[in-house]
Design a protein around this motif. Structure first.
Motif, PDB file in Angstrom:
ATOM      1  N   ASN A   1      23.521   4.793 -21.516  1.00 33.10           N
ATOM      2  CA  ASN A   1      23.522   5.503 -22.492  1.00 33.10           C
ATOM      3  C   ASN A   1      22.616   4.893 -23.593  1.00 33.10           C
ATOM      4  OD1 ASN A   1      25.410   7.521 -21.641  1.00 33.10           O
ATOM      5  ND2 ASN A   1      26.927   6.173 -22.032  1.00 33.10           N
ATOM      6  N   ASN A   2      22.165   3.883 -23.502  1.00 28.22           N
ATOM      7  CA  ASN A   2      21.324   2.950 -24.508  1.00 28.22           C
ATOM      8  C   ASN A   2      20.345   2.233 -23.704  1.00 28.22           C
ATOM      9  OD1 ASN A   2      20.247   2.081 -26.844  1.00 28.22           O
ATOM     10  ND2 ASN A   2      22.034   0.664 -26.820  1.00 28.22           N
ATOM     11  N   PHE A   3      19.073   2.622 -23.378  1.00 30.50           N
ATOM     12  CA  PHE A   3      18.202   1.736 -22.857  1.00 30.50           C
ATOM     13  C   PHE A   3      16.610   2.349 -23.044  1.00 30.50           C
ATOM     14  CE2 PHE A   3      19.062   4.806 -19.589  1.00 30.50           C
ATOM     15  CZ  PHE A   3      17.763   5.113 -18.909  1.00 30.50           C
ATOM     16  N   SER A   4      15.688   1.737 -23.073  1.00 28.35           N
ATOM     17  CA  SER A   4      14.493   2.365 -23.293  1.00 28.35           C
ATOM     18  C   SER A   4      13.565   2.404 -21.847  1.00 28.35           C
ATOM     19  CB  SER A   4      13.527   1.350 -24.209  1.00 28.35           C
ATOM     20  OG  SER A   4      13.614   0.047 -23.565  1.00 28.35           O
ATOM     21  N   PHE A   5      12.743   3.472 -21.839  1.00 27.75           N
ATOM     22  CA  PHE A   5      12.133   3.633 -20.370  1.00 27.75           C
ATOM     23  C   PHE A   5      11.003   2.332 -20.248  1.00 27.75           C
ATOM     24  CE2 PHE A   5       8.116   5.309 -18.345  1.00 27.75           C
ATOM     25  CZ  PHE A   5       8.714   5.677 -17.160  1.00 27.75           C
ATOM     26  N   GLY A   6      10.914   2.034 -19.075  1.00 27.29           N
ATOM     27  CA  GLY A   6      10.011   0.975 -18.850  1.00 27.29           C
ATOM     28  C   GLY A   6      10.317  -0.446 -19.376  1.00 27.29           C
ATOM     29  N   GLY A   7      11.372  -0.544 -19.960  1.00 22.81           N
ATOM     30  CA  GLY A   7      11.766  -2.155 -20.384  1.00 22.81           C
ATOM     31  C   GLY A   7      12.927  -2.669 -19.906  1.00 22.81           C
TER      32      GLY A   7
END
Length: 356
Positions: free
Chosen positions: A17-23
């Motif tokens: 529920n808490n992440f950034s795409f590509g990182g």
């Protein structure tokens, strides 16, 4: 295949529920090295750095290409790939154009399935969620010589993904910069294509746009692509998209949209799209929508076009009226096993490595 499982899984630190795409990267990766004229063993290993030097030929001379694809998890936890054979065909097309060795179907598909299988817990469930997968090939020989490299690496890495653009974006129609030229590498997913696009995109952002619609290099009179996406235009009830060529990437999402549109009985025309035709259609009310499609974004709808110093607002359609939204839902439902698959595009990833 040589399999080395990690002893320090990071899955407990992943918050879907808490992440950034590509990182955020999954626990494992695939690597395979090429030297002495042949590919070695495919290895599934813990994700992490690989030692290279600044003299690596891929960095200095740009022999590098990649693919973008996704894995999906349905409500029952079953995992699917989507049309992976298309990505296999295209990475080899790119490799050939860049004078790099092609990979075998076994290397590509078996490596892909093994990686997705062992790290299936990293695939988030839910609307817009997936695992974005990046197969790539790059030159690794340590030599400052402007020639074809003698060493390469094939690798596959992956990152959890969610919706890329949540709102419609404004795009500037390019009247100077071009993404590709006849005789160039526009039809290959060459790494350098993306590097060359960053500066013009940065200039467009400074003017208040999020992306660029690339036009032809000779006259800037025809649509080609948009940002890193294929582009679609709807005039009245007909969808138009430029034909693929040595300048335009043969997108898997593009092809899927075309087939889904035809299945719905929507008229589709694959032909050159003149910029003036689009602007005239906008001014006389016949232009209904313009959008981009690609693996990472699926669909990005456009809210305005920048043309000759003006920002021209596009009609705002409801999801029930928008072909872009309708076809996106058709595609996403198919990918996530929420609809029948009459095309045979879904590929189930079995639990082959459970006991390894």
């Amino acid at each position: 295949m040589i399999i080395q499982k990690t002893e320090n899984s990071r899955i407990s630190t992943f918050d879907p529920n808490n992440f950034s795409f590509g990182g955020t990267f999954i626990d494992h990766m695939i690597i395979c090295e090429y030297e002495n004229g042949k590919w070695g063993d495919v290895k599934l290993v813990p994700y992490g750095p690989i030692p290279f030097t600044p003299a690596m030929m891929g960095v200095n001379y740009g022999q590098a290409c990649f693919e973008g694809m996704k894995a999906y998890k349905d409500k029952d936890g079953q995992v699917f790939l989507f049309r992976p054979e298309k990505n296999f065909e295209r990475i080899n097309k790119s490799a050939k154009r860049l004078a790099m060795p092609e990979v075998t179907e076994e290397m590509f598909l078996d490596g892909l399935k093994a990686l997705v299988d062992i790290d299936r817990d990293w695939i988030p469930q839910g609307e817009g969620m997936s695992l974005y997968i990046r197969p790539l090939i790059f030159a690794t020989e340590e030599a400052l010589k402007a020639r074809v490299s003698e060493k390469y690496m094939f690798a596959i890495v992956a990152t959890p993904a969610k919706s890329y653009y949540s709102e419609p974006v404004s795009v500037k129609i390019s009247d100077h910069y071009s993404r590709a030229a006849n005789g160039g590498v526009g039809s290959a997913k060459a790494a350098g294509n993306y590097a060359a696009s960053f500066y013009p995109t940065q200039l467009a952002i400074e003017e208040g746009y999020e992306q660029i619609i690339w036009t032809d290099d000779a006259t800037h009179e025809y649509f080609e692509e948009s940002g890193t996406m294929n582009v679609f235009v709807r005039i009245n009830d007909t969808i138009y998209t430029p034909p693929t060529s040595e300048k335009i990437l043969d997108g898997v999402t593009r092809d899927s949209f075309l087939q889904l549109a035809k299945k719905r009985g929507i008229e589709v025309k694959v032909e050159p799209i003149p910029v003036k035709t689009v602007i005239e259609a906008l001014k006389n009310g016949e232009l209904k929508e313009v959008w981009g499609v690609g693996t990472a974004v699926v669909t990005t709808q456009f809210q305005a076009l920048g043309y000759e110093g003006e920002k021209l607002a596009l009609p705002r359609l409801s999801d029930e009226e928008s072909y872009a939204a309708i076809l996106k839902k058709d595609l996403v439902d198919l990918q996530n096993n929420l609809a029948e698959d009459p095309f045979g595009w879904r590929v189930v990833v079995d639990h082959a490595l459970e006991t390894v």
